[in-house]
Design a protein around this motif. Structure first.
Motif, PDB file in Angstrom:
ATOM      1  N   ARG A   1      36.222  34.584  46.510  1.00 15.84           N
ATOM      2  CA  ARG A   1      36.225  35.007  44.978  1.00 15.84           C
ATOM      3  C   ARG A   1      36.647  35.893  44.514  1.00 15.84           C
ATOM      4  O   ARG A   1      37.575  36.245  44.034  1.00 15.84           O
ATOM      5  N   GLY A   2      35.846  37.114  45.361  1.00 15.80           N
ATOM      6  CA  GLY A   2      36.198  38.597  45.069  1.00 15.80           C
ATOM      7  C   GLY A   2      35.899  38.396  43.609  1.00 15.80           C
ATOM      8  O   GLY A   2      35.913  37.546  42.338  1.00 15.80           O
ATOM      9  N   TRP A   3      36.452  39.244  42.635  1.00 11.99           N
ATOM     10  CA  TRP A   3      36.010  39.543  41.125  1.00 11.99           C
ATOM     11  C   TRP A   3      37.361  40.410  40.569  1.00 11.99           C
ATOM     12  O   TRP A   3      38.389  40.738  40.631  1.00 11.99           O
ATOM     13  N   PRO A   4      37.698  39.205  39.279  1.00  9.57           N
ATOM     14  CA  PRO A   4      39.463  39.503  39.052  1.00  9.57           C
ATOM     15  C   PRO A   4      39.824  40.578  38.320  1.00  9.57           C
ATOM     16  O   PRO A   4      38.533  41.797  38.157  1.00  9.57           O
ATOM     17  N   PRO A   5      40.380  41.384  38.168  1.00 14.72           N
ATOM     18  CA  PRO A   5      41.359  42.301  37.244  1.00 14.72           C
ATOM     19  C   PRO A   5      40.549  41.763  35.785  1.00 14.72           C
ATOM     20  O   PRO A   5      40.054  41.024  35.390  1.00 14.72           O
ATOM     21  N   GLU A   6      40.648  43.638  35.747  1.00 11.30           N
ATOM     22  CA  GLU A   6      40.293  43.823  34.805  1.00 11.30           C
ATOM     23  C   GLU A   6      41.047  42.608  32.818  1.00 11.30           C
ATOM     24  O   GLU A   6      40.015  41.654  32.227  1.00 11.30           O
ATOM     25  N   GLU A   7      41.881  42.793  33.262  1.00 13.06           N
ATOM     26  CA  GLU A   7      43.115  41.746  32.269  1.00 13.06           C
ATOM     27  C   GLU A   7      42.206  40.895  32.782  1.00 13.06           C
ATOM     28  O   GLU A   7      42.203  39.850  31.075  1.00 13.06           O
TER      29      GLU A   7
ATOM     30  N   LEU B   1      45.448  29.457  31.913  1.00  9.37           N
ATOM     31  CA  LEU B   1      45.473  30.551  31.527  1.00  9.37           C
ATOM     32  C   LEU B   1      46.586  31.264  31.896  1.00  9.37           C
ATOM     33  O   LEU B   1      46.686  31.765  31.126  1.00  9.37           O
ATOM     34  N   GLN B   2      47.052  31.637  32.754  1.00 11.94           N
ATOM     35  CA  GLN B   2      48.520  32.321  32.361  1.00 11.94           C
ATOM     36  C   GLN B   2      48.938  32.523  31.145  1.00 11.94           C
ATOM     37  O   GLN B   2      49.839  33.482  30.562  1.00 11.94           O
ATOM     38  N   ALA B   3      49.173  31.313  30.488  1.00 10.07           N
ATOM     39  CA  ALA B   3      49.733  31.072  29.159  1.00 10.07           C
ATOM     40  C   ALA B   3      49.255  31.994  28.101  1.00 10.07           C
ATOM     41  O   ALA B   3      49.526  32.828  27.703  1.00 10.07           O
ATOM     42  N   HIS B   4      47.656  31.659  28.491  1.00 11.12           N
ATOM     43  CA  HIS B   4      46.819  32.579  27.508  1.00 11.12           C
ATOM     44  C   HIS B   4      46.907  33.481  27.525  1.00 11.12           C
ATOM     45  O   HIS B   4      46.769  34.693  26.524  1.00 11.12           O
ATOM     46  N   GLY B   5      47.200  33.895  28.583  1.00 10.89           N
ATOM     47  CA  GLY B   5      47.160  35.191  29.093  1.00 10.89           C
ATOM     48  C   GLY B   5      48.637  35.767  28.725  1.00 10.89           C
ATOM     49  O   GLY B   5      47.931  37.391  27.971  1.00 10.89           O
ATOM     50  N   GLN B   6      49.251  35.716  28.824  1.00  4.99           N
ATOM     51  CA  GLN B   6      50.294  36.084  28.018  1.00  4.99           C
ATOM     52  C   GLN B   6      50.794  36.455  26.691  1.00  4.99           C
ATOM     53  O   GLN B   6      50.821  36.944  25.850  1.00  4.99           O
ATOM     54  N   ARG B   7      50.108  35.136  25.940  1.00  3.89           N
ATOM     55  CA  ARG B   7      49.905  35.627  24.742  1.00  3.89           C
ATOM     56  C   ARG B   7      48.759  36.779  24.158  1.00  3.89           C
ATOM     57  O   ARG B   7      49.602  37.891  22.645  1.00  3.89           O
ATOM     58  N   LEU B   8      47.324  36.144  24.126  1.00  2.00           N
ATOM     59  CA  LEU B   8      46.496  37.367  24.250  1.00  2.00           C
ATOM     60  C   LEU B   8      47.503  39.178  24.305  1.00  2.00           C
ATOM     61  O   LEU B   8      47.289  39.530  23.711  1.00  2.00           O
ATOM     62  N   LEU B   9      47.614  38.845  25.153  1.00  2.00           N
ATOM     63  CA  LEU B   9      47.921  40.432  25.996  1.00  2.00           C
ATOM     64  C   LEU B   9      49.880  40.922  26.053  1.00  2.00           C
ATOM     65  O   LEU B   9      50.235  42.264  26.056  1.00  2.00           O
TER      66      LEU B   9
END
Length: 417
Positions: free
Chosen positions: A57-63, A27-35
């Motif tokens: 769990r909380g709620w993840p940040p918008e990004e 997910l980290q690699a995907h996010g770095q490419r996407l954003l």
């Protein structure tokens, strides 16, 4: 009681991320490419918290929510995260617009604004439209719903236009055939997974049936409504509608009585009443040899091999009678022609679910291979939902090789849906 986030865990496994560490890294690699942001990070401990107890769990940040959606095809609320007040999915406004356009399209095909230009209506048109129906029923078995909805709804639109100019028996005949077309459109929408449009067209069917004054069609339209209630899981609603259809059963052709009884059996299965399921299907079976009408609609009991045993097996599956359902599906599938692709796929999915419920996961997996291929080919949401039921039944083995193989097999179906 498990406090794990099973929805996120299942999505992780479907993506091929076998461990929390692998998921976080992917997910980290995907996010770095996407954003386009080299600083976007997801730690394994964060993912572990997401799969843990709900209050942690909380709620993840918008990004991060956007990255999860892009990577897994689902927004956080569909992945087991508690939704915060005020959260609106970014695509929700677009979805509302699409739903509105779809509703307008559905209603436009049924509600032609008038008045219309008067025209001569030849009685031969009744036979013309009736002769087309059987071809549409066969095409539905070959193609599934999506390629037929436009064609059949346009023909209904023409029939509705002609009804406004026709007189006497010609008008009555067109109303009768129009009700059959509306029922077919309703079924196509139901098979495509749009229960709102299906319910709308079932209502159109009932209106036209009442206007035709045909008691057989009126009862048929009530059974159509009951089919939607079955898909909604409303057993008592199904029973109410079928009992209303059978109120004057002595004056109904056997075919309509059979349809109402088998649908009522589905309602009984939803309320956990096996004796009533068997009684209704056995009674309907005693009427099969008496079906001899020439009505062009509602002929599934003639076209479908083992029609009533299909209903019994489906009801047994709902009742949790895995062994009995499995035996019936084996017998039924031996008689299903290869041309009935969509129906065969539905039966295979139900057979696989029965195998899973009977704790035979390897058998369920092998059956699912064939069903998943048919689901992708026909784009039947009804079949996709049956496979989703199978996926739930296979959860005890989701960490085993057989569970991972099933996730891989069903991935194209999930993506298509």
């Amino acid at each position: 009681m498990s406090h794990r986030n099973d929805a996120l865990r299942a999505a992780r496994l479907r993506a091929g991320w076998r461990t929390v560490e692998a998921a976080a890294a992917a997910l980290q690699a995907h996010g770095q490419r996407l954003l386009d942001d080299a600083h976007f990070t997801v730690a394994p401990r964060t993912w572990r918290r997401w799969e843990g107890r709900q209050e942690q769990r909380g709620w993840p940040p918008e990004e991060t929510a956007q990255v999860l959606h892009d990577a897994l095809g689902r927004w956080p609320e569909d992945l087991g995260f508690p939704t915060p007040a005020g959260w609106i999915r970014p695509e929700r406004q677009y979805e509302d617009q699409v739903e509105r356009r779809t509703f307008i399209t559905v209603t436009a095909a049924a509600l032609v604004p008038g008045p219309v230009e008067p025209q001569h209506v030849d009685p031969a048109l009744i036979d013309y439209f009736q002769s087309q129906l059987e071809g549409h029923y066969r095409a539905d078995m070959f193609l599934g719903p999506h390629d037929l909805i436009g064609t059949v709804s346009e023909q209904y639109r023409l029939i509705d236009k002609l009804v406004r100019s026709a007189r006497g028996e010609t008008r009555r005949g067109l109303l009768r055939v129009g009700a059959a077309y509306a029922a077919l459109v309703g079924w196509l929408y139901q098979d495509a997974g749009d229960l709102g449009a299906a319910s709308f067209w079932r209502g159109v069917t009932q209106e036209i049936a009442v206007r035709s004054r045909d008691p057989h069609l009126i009862a048929y339209s009530l059974v159509n409504q009951a089919q939607v209630r079955t898909d909604l899981g409303d057993g008592h609603g199904v029973i109410d509608l079928c009992e209303a259809a059978l109120d004057d059963s002595d004056h109904l052709v056997p075919k309509v009585r059979i349809m109402a009884m088998q649908q009522q059996a589905h309602g009984a299965s939803l309320t956990g009443d096996r004796p009533t399921v068997d009684r209704l299907i056995d009674t309907a079976n005693g009427l099969i040899h008496r079906v001899d009408d020439d009505l062009p609609w509602g002929n599934a009991c003639r076209r479908t091999p083992g029609y009533l045993e299909v209903q019994r097996a489906t009801c047994y599956g709902r009742l949790g009678l895995a062994h009995e359902a499995g035996l019936l599906w084996s017998q039924i599938l031996d008689a299903v022609p290869s041309t009935a692709r969509r129906d065969r796929g539905v039966y295979l999915a139900r057979q696989a679910t029965a195998a899973a419920a009977g704790r035979e996961p390897d058998q369920a997996l092998e059956i699912a291979r064939s069903a998943a291929g048919i689901a992708v080919e026909t784009r039947s949401v009804r079949l996709a939902r049956e496979l989703a039921t199978l996926e739930r039944a296979m959860r005890p083995w989701q960490d085993a090789v057989v569970g991972r193989d099933l996730a891989e097999i069903l991935a194209p179906v999930t993506e298509g849906a």
